[in-house]
Design a protein around this motif. Structure first.
Motif, PDB file in Angstrom:
ATOM      1  N   TRP A  76       0.810  -1.204   0.000  1.00 55.78           N
ATOM      2  CA  TRP A  76       0.000   0.000   0.000  1.00 55.78           C
ATOM      3  C   TRP A  76       0.847   1.259   0.000  1.00 55.78           C
ATOM      4  N   ALA A  77       2.055   1.207   0.543  1.00 59.85           N
ATOM      5  CA  ALA A  77       2.945   2.368   0.445  1.00 59.85           C
ATOM      6  C   ALA A  77       3.361   2.576  -1.014  1.00 59.85           C
ATOM      7  N   GLY A  78       3.711   1.485  -1.695  1.00 60.92           N
ATOM      8  CA  GLY A  78       4.023   1.583  -3.121  1.00 60.92           C
ATOM      9  C   GLY A  78       2.810   2.010  -3.922  1.00 60.92           C
ATOM     10  N   GLY A  79       1.640   1.498  -3.556  1.00 61.87           N
ATOM     11  CA  GLY A  79       0.403   1.900  -4.212  1.00 61.87           C
ATOM     12  C   GLY A  79       0.093   3.370  -3.999  1.00 61.87           C
ATOM     13  N   THR A  84      -0.497   8.595  -6.262  1.00 64.68           N
ATOM     14  CA  THR A  84      -0.192  10.023  -6.199  1.00 64.68           C
ATOM     15  C   THR A  84       0.361  10.514  -7.531  1.00 64.68           C
ATOM     16  N   LEU A  85       1.288   9.761  -8.108  1.00 61.59           N
ATOM     17  CA  LEU A  85       1.838  10.145  -9.417  1.00 61.59           C
ATOM     18  C   LEU A  85       0.770  10.110 -10.498  1.00 61.59           C
ATOM     19  N   LEU A  86      -0.079   9.098 -10.471  1.00 59.51           N
ATOM     20  CA  LEU A  86      -1.146   8.995 -11.463  1.00 59.51           C
ATOM     21  C   LEU A  86      -2.111  10.171 -11.342  1.00 59.51           C
ATOM     22  N   MET A  87      -2.480  10.513 -10.107  1.00 63.22           N
ATOM     23  CA  MET A  87      -3.385  11.647  -9.919  1.00 63.22           C
ATOM     24  C   MET A  87      -2.721  12.958 -10.314  1.00 63.22           C
ATOM     25  N   ILE A  89      -0.507  13.347 -12.650  1.00 61.20           N
ATOM     26  CA  ILE A  89      -0.506  13.380 -14.120  1.00 61.20           C
ATOM     27  C   ILE A  89      -1.889  13.732 -14.638  1.00 61.20           C
ATOM     28  N   VAL A  90      -2.927  13.141 -14.031  1.00 61.11           N
ATOM     29  CA  VAL A  90      -4.293  13.425 -14.466  1.00 61.11           C
ATOM     30  C   VAL A  90      -4.688  14.854 -14.115  1.00 61.11           C
ATOM     31  N   LEU A  91      -4.239  15.351 -12.957  1.00 66.75           N
ATOM     32  CA  LEU A  91      -4.595  16.701 -12.531  1.00 66.75           C
ATOM     33  C   LEU A  91      -3.851  17.786 -13.294  1.00 66.75           C
ATOM     34  N   VAL A  92      -2.807  17.421 -14.037  1.00 68.45           N
ATOM     35  CA  VAL A  92      -2.058  18.420 -14.797  1.00 68.45           C
ATOM     36  C   VAL A  92      -2.949  19.093 -15.836  1.00 68.45           C
TER      37      VAL A  92
END
Length: 141
Positions: A76-79, A84-87, A89-92
């Motif tokens: 879950w730490a890796g998740g 966070t990175l995925l969000m 990128i999407v929030l950019v």
């Protein structure tokens, strides 16, 4: 997990995970653009610990037969980092649109000189709302 409807605590813990990841993504984007590369890593670390702990606790409470403590925390730490990175990128995309609109109307300078609590609170809340919304979209119950 047993068949049927999962308990509310399951939803609360998973929602905390998504909201913490969205909040961290919002703070990273704000730190990169609005605050000119000043990212508050302490708050992001607190969000990461809270999010990974909530999801790990959820797994250990409701799926304890399938996960060990170390495996749940690690996964879950890796998740959390991946989400966070995925969000981020999407929030950019909406963030860039907001930046373009605010520059066009002359509001960008006001964002850059916001008082410290607002420059942290606004991206944190926007990211948390996006995270909560994404969890509700993924929620199949």
């Amino acid at each position: 997990m047993e068949t049927g409807r999962p308990p509310r605590l399951h939803f609360v813990l998973r929602c905390i995970f998504f909201m913490a990841a969205g909040g961290a993504a919002g703070l990273i984007l704000a730190g990169l653009s609005i605050q000119q590369w000043l990212i508050d890593w302490r708050i992001i670390a607190i969000l990461a610990v809270a999010g990974a702990s909530a999801a790990s606790l959820d797994v250990l409470l409701f799926e304890r037969n399938q996960w060990s403590f170390f495996r749940a925390i690690t996964a879950w730490a890796g998740g959390f980092l991946f989400l966070t990175l995925l969000m981020a990128i999407v929030l950019v995309i909406p963030y860039a649109i907001l930046a373009g609109v605010s520059k066009a109307f002359g509001l960008w300078d006001a964002w850059e000189i916001l008082a410290m609590p607002w420059s942290l609170l606004i991206p944190l809340l926007v990211g948390a709302v996006i995270g909560c919304g994404s969890w509700r979209l993924l929620d199949d119950y």
